[in-house]
Enzyme design. Structure first.
Site, PDB file in Angstrom:
ATOM      1  N   ASP A  12       0.864  -1.189   0.000  1.00 49.66           N
ATOM      2  CA  ASP A  12       0.000   0.000   0.000  1.00 49.66           C
ATOM      3  C   ASP A  12       0.897   1.235   0.000  1.00 49.66           C
ATOM      4  O   ASP A  12       2.080   1.156   0.333  1.00 49.66           O
ATOM      5  CB  ASP A  12      -0.918   0.025   1.235  1.00 49.66           C
ATOM      6  CG  ASP A  12      -1.849   1.240   1.239  1.00 49.66           C
ATOM      7  OD1 ASP A  12      -2.459   1.533   0.193  1.00 49.66           O
ATOM      8  OD2 ASP A  12      -1.957   1.925   2.277  1.00 49.66           O
ATOM      9  N   SER A  13       0.306   2.374  -0.359  1.00 49.29           N
ATOM     10  CA  SER A  13       1.050   3.630  -0.315  1.00 49.29           C
ATOM     11  C   SER A  13       1.468   3.969   1.123  1.00 49.29           C
ATOM     12  O   SER A  13       2.435   4.699   1.323  1.00 49.29           O
ATOM     13  CB  SER A  13       0.187   4.758  -0.867  1.00 49.29           C
ATOM     14  OG  SER A  13      -0.994   4.864  -0.098  1.00 49.29           O
ATOM     15  N   TYR A  73      -0.913   8.517  -2.572  1.00 45.21           N
ATOM     16  CA  TYR A  73      -0.895   8.274  -4.013  1.00 45.21           C
ATOM     17  C   TYR A  73      -2.148   8.849  -4.680  1.00 45.21           C
ATOM     18  O   TYR A  73      -2.185   9.048  -5.884  1.00 45.21           O
ATOM     19  CB  TYR A  73      -0.904   6.764  -4.295  1.00 45.21           C
ATOM     20  CG  TYR A  73       0.419   6.054  -4.196  1.00 45.21           C
ATOM     21  CD1 TYR A  73       1.517   6.609  -3.537  1.00 45.21           C
ATOM     22  CD2 TYR A  73       0.567   4.788  -4.768  1.00 45.21           C
ATOM     23  CE1 TYR A  73       2.718   5.914  -3.456  1.00 45.21           C
ATOM     24  CE2 TYR A  73       1.758   4.108  -4.698  1.00 45.21           C
ATOM     25  CZ  TYR A  73       2.844   4.652  -4.036  1.00 45.21           C
ATOM     26  OH  TYR A  73       4.012   3.955  -3.965  1.00 45.21           O
ATOM     27  N   GLY A  74      -3.201   9.048  -3.870  1.00 45.16           N
ATOM     28  CA  GLY A  74      -4.540   9.326  -4.407  1.00 45.16           C
ATOM     29  C   GLY A  74      -4.666  10.542  -5.297  1.00 45.16           C
ATOM     30  O   GLY A  74      -5.572  10.617  -6.123  1.00 45.16           O
ATOM     31  N   CYS A  91      -4.295  -1.550  -2.126  1.00 45.11           N
ATOM     32  CA  CYS A  91      -4.466  -0.121  -2.348  1.00 45.11           C
ATOM     33  C   CYS A  91      -5.352   0.029  -3.587  1.00 45.11           C
ATOM     34  O   CYS A  91      -5.007  -0.485  -4.665  1.00 45.11           O
ATOM     35  CB  CYS A  91      -3.092   0.500  -2.596  1.00 45.11           C
ATOM     36  SG  CYS A  91      -3.127   2.240  -3.051  1.00 45.11           S
ATOM     37  N   ASN A  92      -6.482   0.678  -3.419  1.00 48.71           N
ATOM     38  CA  ASN A  92      -7.402   0.838  -4.558  1.00 48.71           C
ATOM     39  C   ASN A  92      -6.798   1.715  -5.648  1.00 48.71           C
ATOM     40  O   ASN A  92      -6.991   1.476  -6.828  1.00 48.71           O
ATOM     41  CB  ASN A  92      -8.722   1.439  -4.087  1.00 48.71           C
ATOM     42  CG  ASN A  92      -9.522   0.463  -3.263  1.00 48.71           C
ATOM     43  OD1 ASN A  92     -10.330  -0.279  -3.793  1.00 48.71           O
ATOM     44  ND2 ASN A  92      -9.284   0.410  -1.962  1.00 48.71           N
ATOM     45  N   THR A  93      -6.062   2.751  -5.211  1.00 58.17           N
ATOM     46  CA  THR A  93      -5.477   3.675  -6.195  1.00 58.17           C
ATOM     47  C   THR A  93      -4.464   2.941  -7.069  1.00 58.17           C
ATOM     48  O   THR A  93      -4.478   3.075  -8.307  1.00 58.17           O
ATOM     49  CB  THR A  93      -4.800   4.858  -5.464  1.00 58.17           C
ATOM     50  OG1 THR A  93      -5.722   5.375  -4.492  1.00 58.17           O
ATOM     51  CG2 THR A  93      -4.415   5.942  -6.426  1.00 58.17           C
ATOM     52  N   GLU A  99      -3.578   9.183   7.780  1.00 53.75           N
ATOM     53  CA  GLU A  99      -2.103   9.105   7.841  1.00 53.75           C
ATOM     54  C   GLU A  99      -1.561   9.980   8.973  1.00 53.75           C
ATOM     55  O   GLU A  99      -0.523   9.702   9.534  1.00 53.75           O
ATOM     56  CB  GLU A  99      -1.482   9.535   6.507  1.00 53.75           C
ATOM     57  CG  GLU A  99      -1.694   8.537   5.367  1.00 53.75           C
ATOM     58  CD  GLU A  99      -0.679   7.384   5.367  1.00 53.75           C
ATOM     59  OE1 GLU A  99       0.508   7.627   5.596  1.00 53.75           O
ATOM     60  OE2 GLU A  99      -1.106   6.240   5.130  1.00 53.75           O
ATOM     61  N   CYS A 121     -11.229   2.647  -0.426  1.00 45.48           N
ATOM     62  CA  CYS A 121      -9.858   3.069  -0.129  1.00 45.48           C
ATOM     63  C   CYS A 121      -9.509   2.354   1.162  1.00 45.48           C
ATOM     64  O   CYS A 121     -10.297   2.367   2.123  1.00 45.48           O
ATOM     65  CB  CYS A 121      -9.775   4.576   0.063  1.00 45.48           C
ATOM     66  SG  CYS A 121      -8.160   5.114   0.705  1.00 45.48           S
ATOM     67  N   THR A 122      -8.329   1.727   1.197  1.00 46.34           N
ATOM     68  CA  THR A 122      -8.013   0.865   2.335  1.00 46.34           C
ATOM     69  C   THR A 122      -7.741   1.654   3.622  1.00 46.34           C
ATOM     70  O   THR A 122      -7.666   1.072   4.701  1.00 46.34           O
ATOM     71  CB  THR A 122      -6.824  -0.052   1.991  1.00 46.34           C
ATOM     72  OG1 THR A 122      -5.714   0.761   1.567  1.00 46.34           O
ATOM     73  CG2 THR A 122      -7.192  -1.012   0.883  1.00 46.34           C
ATOM     74  N   HIS A 123      -7.598   2.965   3.508  1.00 49.16           N
ATOM     75  CA  HIS A 123      -7.462   3.798   4.708  1.00 49.16           C
ATOM     76  C   HIS A 123      -8.813   4.046   5.399  1.00 49.16           C
ATOM     77  O   HIS A 123      -8.859   4.361   6.584  1.00 49.16           O
ATOM     78  CB  HIS A 123      -6.897   5.177   4.349  1.00 49.16           C
ATOM     79  CG  HIS A 123      -5.418   5.194   4.074  1.00 49.16           C
ATOM     80  ND1 HIS A 123      -4.855   4.563   2.999  1.00 49.16           N
ATOM     81  CD2 HIS A 123      -4.398   5.791   4.754  1.00 49.16           C
ATOM     82  CE1 HIS A 123      -3.542   4.776   3.014  1.00 49.16           C
ATOM     83  NE2 HIS A 123      -3.244   5.515   4.063  1.00 49.16           N
TER      84      HIS A 123
HETATM   85  N1  DGL Z   1      -5.081   3.342   0.606  1.00 45.28           N
HETATM   86  C1  DGL Z   1      -5.035   3.728  -0.750  1.00 45.28           C
HETATM   87  C2  DGL Z   1      -6.263   3.259  -1.508  1.00 45.28           C
HETATM   88  O1  DGL Z   1      -6.837   2.250  -1.154  1.00 45.28           O
HETATM   89  C3  DGL Z   1      -4.787   5.154  -1.125  1.00 45.28           C
HETATM   90  C4  DGL Z   1      -4.109   6.055  -0.213  1.00 45.28           C
HETATM   91  C5  DGL Z   1      -3.367   7.174  -0.888  1.00 45.28           C
HETATM   92  O2  DGL Z   1      -3.982   8.128  -1.392  1.00 45.28           O
HETATM   93  O3  DGL Z   1      -2.155   7.038  -0.897  1.00 45.28           O
HETATM   94  O4  DGL Z   1      -6.656   3.877  -2.476  1.00 45.28           O
END
Ligand code: DGL
Length: 277
Positions: free
Chosen positions: A13-14, A45-46, A76-78, A161, A195-197
């Site tokens: 993940d990011s 990363y988003g 990570c979805n992104t 974060e 989004c995994t966050h």
């Molecule tokens: N956790 C990441 C996701 O599932 C994205 C987080 C990010 O923006 O870095 O998309």
């Protein structure tokens, strides 16, 4: 090109968000060895372009392959939206066609029809995931009768974060996006945390949801899907070592990572800082 032993499952993940997926995978499949890599130095990363997310994700997957991973999950979805397909189609055949890289979007999409009665579904995700249109396109392929509305929530990852997900500031940004997506389609009865966050914001989100709306976290679904995948693919499963170990790598401070990770995992972990660029 890469060494072969030991052979853990790689989880990328990011930043910290993929720990919500790792946690569920590790509980569902405790016998396996795992390496988690968070690219915290370059998160989020988003809001980054396709080209940059692809380049960073590719570097991370190469690093996990160097560590012996035969199978890498982009938790990570992104990264799943912007880099997975190119890595699968272009890079893997050149690196090692027998290794696998899987994402989190497809397993999530597969269960969407069961979650919604109204067949109006909302996707809460990073700007990158929403602008890629990945969820809408994937859902359209298997459930064309479902109406999909996407909502980019660019402040939610920084809130997580920076450990601000319980703060009054978080109230403002959570309410803003929940109100907005429901104003676009009032028939939505299922919201996907794409989004995994975002599972860290789940309690806050519930506070602003009208009754009757399901909030779906993808961790357990991704874990079950991986379990099924390994049953269907013994040729991959047989190459994974089963020592029950977990190692954590970050591109930022190891101390910061282990402190933040305790919010996600509720047990102390050992973390190593590495460079991946
Ligand atoms: N956790 C990441 C996701 O599932 C994205 C987080 C990010 O923006 O870095 O998309």
């Amino acid at each position: 090109m890469f060494s072969c032993k030991p052979c853990p499952v790689g989880i990328f993940d990011s930043g910290y968000g993929g720990l919500t997926i790792f946690d569920k995978i590790q509980k569902a499949l405790p016998a396996y060895d795992y390496i988690y890599l968070g690219d915290n130095a370059r998160a989020p990363y988003g809001t980054r372009s396709f080209e940059v997310v692809y380049r960073f994700t590719r570097q991370a997957v190469m690093k996990l392959f160097e560590q012996g991973c035969q199978l890498v999950i982009l938790a990570c979805n992104t990264a799943s939206a912007k880099a997975l397909r190119t890595i699968q189609q272009k890079d893997l055949p050149l690196w090692d066609a027998s290794r696998r890289v899987l994402g989190v979007i497809r397993p999530t999409v597969e269960v969407i029809d069961c979650i919604s009665r109204s067949k109006h579904v909302g996707i809460l995700a990073t700007s990158g995931t929403i602008s890629s249109n990945s969820y809408t396109l994937e859902i359209e392929k298997i459930y064309p009768h479902i109406k999909v509305t996407g909502e980019a929530c660019p402040m939610w990852v920084p809130l997580v974060e920076n450990n601000e997900f319980h703060s009054p500031g978080a109230d403002y940004f959570v309410k803003k996006h929940i109100d907005h997506i429901l104003s676009i389609d009032a028939d939505i009865d299922a919201l996907i945390l794409a989004c995994t966050h975002y599972p860290l914001l789940q309690d806050k989100i519930y506070g602003f949801l009208p009754e009757g709306i399901t909030l779906f976290s993808q961790g357990e679904r991704v874990a079950n899907s991986l379990k099924e995948y390994l049953q269907r693919h013994p040729e991959i499963d047989n190459r994974l070592t089963k020592g029950g170990t977990s190692h954590f790598l970050t591109t930022e401070s190891a101390e910061k990572f282990s402190e933040a990770a305790s919010t996600f995992l509720h047990y102390p972990i050992h973390v190593e800082r590495i460079a991946i660029d």
